[in-house]
Design an enzyme around this catalytic site. Structure first.
Site, PDB file in Angstrom:
ATOM      1  N   THR A  58      -3.856   5.246   3.556  1.00  9.56           N
ATOM      2  CA  THR A  58      -2.522   5.697   3.160  1.00  9.56           C
ATOM      3  C   THR A  58      -2.551   6.443   1.837  1.00  9.56           C
ATOM      4  OG1 THR A  58      -1.619   3.769   4.302  1.00  9.56           O
ATOM      5  CG2 THR A  58      -0.136   4.946   2.844  1.00  9.56           C
ATOM      6  N   LYS A  96       0.826  -1.211   0.000  1.00 14.03           N
ATOM      7  CA  LYS A  96       0.000   0.000   0.000  1.00 14.03           C
ATOM      8  C   LYS A  96       0.858   1.258   0.000  1.00 14.03           C
ATOM      9  CE  LYS A  96       0.632   1.067   4.553  1.00 14.03           C
ATOM     10  NZ  LYS A  96       0.852   2.348   5.237  1.00 14.03           N
TER      11      LYS A  96
END
Length: 329
Positions: A246, A189
Site C-alpha cells: 500500500t 497501513k
C-alpha cells in the site's frame, strides 16, 4: 458455495471474480442499476475492473435477493458506511452463513474495528465473522497476478472453509485466528501510506521512505499488542506485506492521495482530484482516538491527522517527527 458480495467497487468486483474462478456461484450487489445492467449485458463492471468477472456471477440492486441462501456474505463497502448498509441485513442472513469483511478501517466515533461493527449491528457471533486482508491491490488480482492473502477468523475451521472457497491458481489464502491483529494491520497501513505518498511527492528518498515503513509498522504493532493482538501477525502478510504494497504502489489510493497532499493540495482539493474513497483520511482520526484511549504513542498517525484535518504543512509534520524525543527502538 453460493456467495453474496455486497459492494461493486473495484475490490468487491475483483473478489466476485476470485469467488467465480474458485468455482462458486456469486451474486454481486450494486447500488446503481447502471452497474447491474452493464454486468448483465457485457459481463464487465466498467470503471471498476477490466475484463470479465465470470460466468457464475450475476448482479442485482436488491440486497435481499443477493443474500438469499448465501453461505458466504462478503462485505466490500467504504468502512464508514458499513453500519448503514448492515442496518437491514442481519435478519436476512442464513443461520450459519459466514460474514466476510474486506474493509480496512476503524469506525469514526465508536473506534470499532469492522468485525466489531458487523457483530454489533447484525447480532452474529464473532466466530462467524472472517476477515480477508493482506497485500491485495485489486487491479493486480483482477489481472491474475500471483498474490497471497490472509483469512482471519476466531473459528479456524470456518477460516479454512473460506480459504477453500477463495483459493485459485493466482490467489493463495493463508489462515489466521488473530482477527484483531489482521484488522489493525489493514487499517493502520492506509494511514502510513498517506505519509509515504507525501514523502515521495516532497522528493524524499529511500532512507525516508524505509523509515516510514518500519516506524509505521512499529506503531501499528504497539497498538495491536495493547488490544491483544499477536505481535507476530505484524511481520506477516496482514502486517508488513500489506503495508509495503500500500505504501509503495502507484495503484494504492492512499499513496496517491498522500502525493496530492505532499504537492501542497488542501484536503478538499485532493478529494476533488481523487474522486474515490480513501480510507486512511477518515481512519486516521479514529485510529488516533483508539491509540489515545489505550495510551499508545502513534506519532506518524498523529501527524497525518494534523495534515489531513488541521491543515498542517507536510514539511512541518516531518520536522515534528524528526525532532521528537529520542528513544530506544
Amino acid at each position: 458455495m453460493r456467495a453474496a458480495v455486497l459492494g461493486a467497487g473495484s475490490w468487491g468486483t475483483t473478489f466476485a471474480k476470485v469467488l467465480n474462478d474458485a468455482g462458486n456461484d456469486v451474486v454481486l450487489w450494486a447500488r446503481r442499476s447502471s452497474v447491474v445492467s452493464a454486468i448483465a449485458a457485457t459481463g464487465v463492471n466498467p470503471g471498476y475492473m477490466e475484463g470479465q468477472i465470470g460466468s457464475r456471477v450475476t448482479a442485482t440492486t436488491d440486497v435481499f435477493e443477493a443474500l438469499r441462501d448465501a453461505e458466504l456474505v462478503v462485505l466490500s463497502v467504504p468502512s464508514q458506511t458499513l453500519r448503514s448498509v448492515l442496518g437491514s441485513v442481519g435478519p436476512h442472513l442464513d443461520s450459519d452463513s459466514t460474514v466476510v469483511s474486506l474493509m480496512k478501517g476503524v469506525e469514526l466515533g465508536t473506534t470499532l474495528r469492522m468485525s466489531q461493527v458487523i457483530v454489533e449491528v447484525t447480532g452474529v457471533k464473532p466466530d462467524r465473522v472472517a476477515v480477508v486482508t493482506g497485500p491485495n491491490l485489486a487491479p493486480e488480482i483482477a489481472a491474475e497476478q500471483p498474490t497471497a492473502t490472509v483469512v482471519a477468523c476466531e473459528d479456524i475451521d470456518r477460516a479454512a472453509r473460506v480459504q477453500k472457497a477463495v483459493f485459485t491458481p493466482y490467489f493463495r489464502p493463508y489462515t489466521n485466528d488473530d482477527v484483531v491483529g489482521c484488522e489493525l494491520g489493514g487499517a493502520v497501513k492506509n494511514v502510513i501510506a498517506l505519509a509515504y505518498g507525501m514523502a515521495q511527492a516532497m522528493g524524499m528518498g529511500d532512507n525516508t521512505r524505509a523509515s516510514l515503513i518500519t516506524r509505521g509498522l512499529a506503531e501499528t504493532a504497539r497498538l495491536g499488542v495493547a488490544l491483544g493482538a499477536d505481535p507476530l501477525t505484524f511481520s506477516g502478510l496482514a502486517g508488513l506485506g500489506d503495508l509495503v504494497a500500500t505504501c509503495s504502489s502507484p495503484l494504492s489510493r492512499n499513496h496517491t492521495f498522500g502525493e496530492y497532499l505532499g504537492r501542497g493540495m488542501t484536503l478538499e482539493q485532493a478529494q476533488e482530484a481523487a474522486k474515490y474513497t480513501v480510507e486512511g483520511v477518515k481512519s486516521c482520526l479514529s485510529i488516533r482516538d483508539l491509540a489515545r484511549a489505550h495510551g499508545v504513542e502513534m506519532p506518524i498517525t498523529e501527524q497525518v491527522e494534523r495534515v489531513c484535518h488541521e491543515g498542517l504543512d507536510p514539511r512541518v509534520a516531518v520536522r515534528s517527527l524528526m525532532t521528537r524525543e529520542v528513544k530506544a527502538e
